[in-house]
Design a protein around this motif. Structure first.
Motif, PDB file in Angstrom:
ATOM      1  N   GLN A 143       7.505   6.411   8.769  1.00  0.00           N
ATOM      2  CA  GLN A 143       8.207   7.095   9.850  1.00  0.00           C
ATOM      3  C   GLN A 143       9.646   6.606   9.993  1.00  0.00           C
ATOM      4  OE1 GLN A 143       6.731   9.648  11.695  1.00  0.00           O
ATOM      5  NE2 GLN A 143       5.190   9.411  10.097  1.00  0.00           N
ATOM      6  N   SER A 144      10.079   5.680   9.147  1.00  0.00           N
ATOM      7  CA  SER A 144      11.434   5.153   9.255  1.00  0.00           C
ATOM      8  C   SER A 144      12.458   6.217   8.891  1.00  0.00           C
ATOM      9  CB  SER A 144      11.613   3.944   8.318  1.00  0.00           C
ATOM     10  OG  SER A 144      11.519   4.360   6.967  1.00  0.00           O
ATOM     11  N   ALA A 145      13.706   5.965   9.297  1.00  0.00           N
ATOM     12  CA  ALA A 145      14.780   6.904   8.972  1.00  0.00           C
ATOM     13  C   ALA A 145      14.937   7.041   7.468  1.00  0.00           C
ATOM     14  CB  ALA A 145      16.084   6.425   9.608  1.00  0.00           C
ATOM     15  N   ALA A 146      14.774   5.925   6.723  1.00  0.00           N
ATOM     16  CA  ALA A 146      14.930   5.965   5.272  1.00  0.00           C
ATOM     17  C   ALA A 146      13.874   6.858   4.618  1.00  0.00           C
ATOM     18  CB  ALA A 146      14.859   4.550   4.694  1.00  0.00           C
ATOM     19  N   MET A 147      12.598   6.726   5.063  1.00  0.00           N
ATOM     20  CA  MET A 147      11.543   7.528   4.474  1.00  0.00           C
ATOM     21  C   MET A 147      11.662   8.989   4.894  1.00  0.00           C
ATOM     22  SD  MET A 147       9.895   5.756   2.392  1.00  0.00           S
ATOM     23  CE  MET A 147       8.729   7.053   2.047  1.00  0.00           C
ATOM     24  N   VAL A 307      16.109   5.234  -3.887  1.00  0.00           N
ATOM     25  CA  VAL A 307      14.914   4.848  -3.135  1.00  0.00           C
ATOM     26  C   VAL A 307      15.160   3.469  -2.529  1.00  0.00           C
ATOM     27  CG1 VAL A 307      12.422   4.516  -3.206  1.00  0.00           C
ATOM     28  CG2 VAL A 307      13.502   6.149  -4.759  1.00  0.00           C
ATOM     29  N   GLU A 308      15.063   3.376  -1.208  1.00  0.00           N
ATOM     30  CA  GLU A 308      15.338   2.122  -0.511  1.00  0.00           C
ATOM     31  C   GLU A 308      14.257   1.088  -0.816  1.00  0.00           C
ATOM     32  OE1 GLU A 308      17.895   1.233   1.192  1.00  0.00           O
ATOM     33  OE2 GLU A 308      18.934   3.154   1.438  1.00  0.00           O
ATOM     34  N   PRO A 309      14.613  -0.199  -0.848  1.00  0.00           N
ATOM     35  CA  PRO A 309      13.595  -1.245  -1.024  1.00  0.00           C
ATOM     36  C   PRO A 309      12.715  -1.353   0.212  1.00  0.00           C
ATOM     37  CG  PRO A 309      15.737  -2.232  -0.544  1.00  0.00           C
ATOM     38  CD  PRO A 309      15.978  -0.757  -0.734  1.00  0.00           C
ATOM     39  N   LEU A 310      11.553  -1.938   0.038  1.00  0.00           N
ATOM     40  CA  LEU A 310      10.578  -2.039   1.123  1.00  0.00           C
ATOM     41  C   LEU A 310      11.135  -2.808   2.316  1.00  0.00           C
ATOM     42  CD1 LEU A 310       7.645  -1.485   1.999  1.00  0.00           C
ATOM     43  CD2 LEU A 310       7.007  -3.651   0.931  1.00  0.00           C
ATOM     44  N   ARG A 311      11.917  -3.840   2.068  1.00  0.00           N
ATOM     45  CA  ARG A 311      12.429  -4.668   3.165  1.00  0.00           C
ATOM     46  C   ARG A 311      13.341  -3.891   4.110  1.00  0.00           C
ATOM     47  NH1 ARG A 311      14.646  -6.163  -1.568  1.00  0.00           N
ATOM     48  NH2 ARG A 311      16.883  -5.744  -1.874  1.00  0.00           N
ATOM     49  N   ALA A 312      13.806  -2.703   3.691  1.00  0.00           N
ATOM     50  CA  ALA A 312      14.689  -1.894   4.540  1.00  0.00           C
ATOM     51  C   ALA A 312      13.916  -0.874   5.374  1.00  0.00           C
ATOM     52  CB  ALA A 312      15.726  -1.179   3.666  1.00  0.00           C
ATOM     53  N   LEU A 313      12.587  -0.867   5.286  1.00  0.00           N
ATOM     54  CA  LEU A 313      11.803   0.183   5.935  1.00  0.00           C
ATOM     55  C   LEU A 313      11.211  -0.208   7.285  1.00  0.00           C
ATOM     56  CD1 LEU A 313       9.939   1.747   2.875  1.00  0.00           C
ATOM     57  CD2 LEU A 313      12.205   2.276   3.807  1.00  0.00           C
ATOM     58  N   GLY A 314      11.501  -1.418   7.779  1.00  0.00           N
ATOM     59  CA  GLY A 314      11.083  -1.790   9.129  1.00  0.00           C
ATOM     60  C   GLY A 314       9.577  -1.702   9.333  1.00  0.00           C
ATOM     61  N   ASP A 315       9.164  -1.035  10.395  1.00  0.00           N
ATOM     62  CA  ASP A 315       7.746  -0.973  10.758  1.00  0.00           C
ATOM     63  C   ASP A 315       6.889  -0.233   9.732  1.00  0.00           C
ATOM     64  OD1 ASP A 315       8.142  -2.415  13.022  1.00  0.00           O
ATOM     65  OD2 ASP A 315       8.161  -0.720  14.393  1.00  0.00           O
ATOM     66  N   ASP A 316       7.514   0.505   8.817  1.00  0.00           N
ATOM     67  CA  ASP A 316       6.743   1.151   7.749  1.00  0.00           C
ATOM     68  C   ASP A 316       6.022   0.122   6.885  1.00  0.00           C
ATOM     69  OD1 ASP A 316       7.506   3.598   8.597  1.00  0.00           O
ATOM     70  OD2 ASP A 316       8.882   4.031   6.951  1.00  0.00           O
ATOM     71  N   ILE A 317       6.525  -1.111   6.855  1.00  0.00           N
ATOM     72  CA  ILE A 317       5.872  -2.172   6.080  1.00  0.00           C
ATOM     73  C   ILE A 317       4.455  -2.390   6.598  1.00  0.00           C
ATOM     74  CG2 ILE A 317       5.936  -4.638   5.530  1.00  0.00           C
ATOM     75  CD1 ILE A 317       9.010  -4.451   5.692  1.00  0.00           C
ATOM     76  N   VAL A 318       4.312  -2.494   7.918  1.00  0.00           N
ATOM     77  CA  VAL A 318       2.985  -2.688   8.518  1.00  0.00           C
ATOM     78  C   VAL A 318       2.119  -1.451   8.294  1.00  0.00           C
ATOM     79  CG1 VAL A 318       1.749  -3.137  10.659  1.00  0.00           C
ATOM     80  CG2 VAL A 318       3.931  -4.278  10.221  1.00  0.00           C
ATOM     81  N   LEU A 319       2.724  -0.281   8.406  1.00  0.00           N
ATOM     82  CA  LEU A 319       1.997   0.968   8.196  1.00  0.00           C
ATOM     83  C   LEU A 319       1.405   1.027   6.788  1.00  0.00           C
ATOM     84  CD1 LEU A 319       1.482   3.940   9.298  1.00  0.00           C
ATOM     85  CD2 LEU A 319       3.567   4.541   8.104  1.00  0.00           C
ATOM     86  N   LEU A 320       2.214   0.726   5.785  1.00  0.00           N
ATOM     87  CA  LEU A 320       1.758   0.767   4.398  1.00  0.00           C
ATOM     88  C   LEU A 320       0.733  -0.330   4.121  1.00  0.00           C
ATOM     89  CD1 LEU A 320       5.191   1.503   2.707  1.00  0.00           C
ATOM     90  CD2 LEU A 320       3.223   3.030   2.728  1.00  0.00           C
ATOM     91  N   PHE A 321       0.974  -1.502   4.699  1.00  0.00           N
ATOM     92  CA  PHE A 321       0.021  -2.600   4.519  1.00  0.00           C
ATOM     93  C   PHE A 321      -1.353  -2.205   5.056  1.00  0.00           C
ATOM     94  CE2 PHE A 321      -2.081  -6.569   5.537  1.00  0.00           C
ATOM     95  CZ  PHE A 321      -1.767  -7.377   4.455  1.00  0.00           C
TER      96      PHE A 321
END
Length: 434
Positions: A143-147, A307-321
């Motif tokens: 749901q991040s701006a990047a995605m 394609v942005e790296p994972l560290r730039a995706l904020g709360d999407d990290i928890v979502l994907l995890f």
């Protein structure tokens, strides 16, 4: 229909004021004087906003009962002065967030908005679970701006027939983006052929790409190359930066003319395909030192996607995890584990050099009951003192504000109600990547 929020607060004036604020923001609010009343209600909320200290069933007990009934319903706690230790305990038990009285009304609304957005994201995972499990497209969730921007760019470019160069770090999901482009095009019913330019020996590269005819070399039979095999569909050149220099001019000619000549043959065969090239490195600097032909780059780059790296995706990290941990748990017949608050914070602060590929491996180990290896994680001391907990909370709010403002520090400073210079100082102090 707008989201329904259960407001649980024993103070009548505070309860009504909260409902007025929430309804003014466009949500529906239903007030309750205690936890037992809220649980007995026939309506099912999208979010519960509850005070921590109440007579009878307190906020902690309500949290546990609400999570037993609907594990996906976010619970936001409001704590009074001196209740911080209990609030942190509630967060570790699964509360979405907490606010300490007195709090800012706009901040409360931003917490509600973020919590509802997280719930919607989890619902998206549920809806797409089967399809993602079959095709492993979890890297495009988020749901991040990047995605969101990436999905919008795929939707815009996919239906065209432009060749595309996709650039991104290893493990960021470049092949998933390439497949999404293929599926969004008129060529979706055609083949999707992938060639790993780094894994193919130089001596076999020309044969594999262009094909050969019978008699081209001892024992050779007619065989189309990857260019012909992708006719009517898409050819993905993975790690195109590793393509041998001797092959580059031959590929350039084939792409310019959309014709291919098999090895050992003197006639041209027409090509009808789209080329998508992926690269871990920016190809432009490589064209300057001659390691990659500039004319081939401009032929391939009808348009580009980063394609942005994972560290730039904020709360999407928890979502994907959570997504990958859930898949692993289902695969091995385990219960889906709950993510404690402290683990979420560790995930958000980890640099993830291997990106989604690394995250998937860590999530699978977590689902199997194995701890995250310390040698693979950034050493993090969980905040214990009040000052450390406040600093962690402040850093998270700054990251979220920057995410909502797409990295614009001036707008983020206004949203947070602080001076831009103060925000920049905090960004530097907390090591936040803008």
């Amino acid at each position: 229909m707008s989201s329904l929020i259960h407001v649980v607060e024993d103070d009548r004036d505070h309860r009504l004021a909260l409902c007025d604020l929430i309804e003014a923001a466009g949500y529906r609010a239903e007030p309750f004087a205690g936890g037992s009343e809220a649980l007995a209600a026939s309506s099912r909320p999208d979010l519960i906003l509850t005070d921590l200290r109440m007579p009878g069933m307190d906020g902690q007990a309500l949290l546990e009962a609400a999570r037993d009934r609907d594990p996906d319903c976010p619970v936001v706690m409001i704590s009074g002065h001196g209740d911080l230790a209990q609030a942190v305990q509630a967060m570790r038990a699964g509360a979405e967030d907490f606010l300490e009285k007195p709090y800012d009304g706009m901040h409360l609304l931003s917490v509600i908005e973020r919590s509802l957005r997280s719930r919607a994201a989890r619902a998206e995972i549920g809806r797409l679970q089967d399809r993602i499990a079959r095709r492993d497209e979890g890297g495009l969730l988020g749901q991040s701006a990047a995605m969101s921007a990436l999905r919008a760019r795929i939707a815009a470019i996919g239906p065209t027939d432009l060749d595309v160069v996709i650039t991104g770090e290893t493990g960021t999901g470049k092949e998933l983006v390439a497949r999404a482009l293929h599926e969004a095009s008129a060529r979706a019913a055609g083949p999707f052929i992938a060639v790993n330019c780094a894994a193919l020996p130089e001596s076999l590269f020309e044969i594999e790409i262009f094909g050969h005819v019978a008699g081209a070399f001892p024992g050779a039979q007619d065989k189309p190359g990857k260019l012909e095999a992708a006719s009517g569909g898409t050819l993905m050149l993975d790690e195109v930066e590793a393509m041998p220099a001797a092959i580059q001019p031959k590929l350039l000619r084939a792409l310019q003319e959309r014709m291919v000549e098999r090895l050992g043959e003197n006639r041209l065969r027409p090509l009808d395909l789209r080329i998508i090239a992926t690269s871990k490195a920016d190809l432009r600097p490589l064209t300057l030192d001659g390691s990659f032909r500039a004319d081939l780059f401009y032929r391939l780059a009808g348009t580009e996607i980063t394609v942005e790296p994972l560290r730039a995706l904020g709360d999407d990290i928890v979502l994907l995890f959570s997504h990958y941990a859930g898949l692993a748990a289902a695969r091995y017949g385990r219960e889906v584990p709950q993510l404690p608050y402290t683990l979420k914070q560790r995930l958000l602060r980890r640099p993830w050099p291997g990106n989604v590929r690394e995250l998937k491996a860590v999530a699978e180990r977590f689902a199997l009951g194995l701890d995250i290896p310390e040698e693979a994680a950034t050493p993090i001391t969980e905040p214990e003192s009040l000052a450390e907990r406040v600093a962690a909370f402040e850093a998270r709010e700054i990251r979220l504000a920057l995410e909502r403002c797409r990295g614009n520090t001036e707008r983020a400073a206004k949203a947070l109600g602080i001076a831009r210079r103060t925000l920049n100082d905090k960004i530097s102090r907390y090591g936040i990547r803008v």
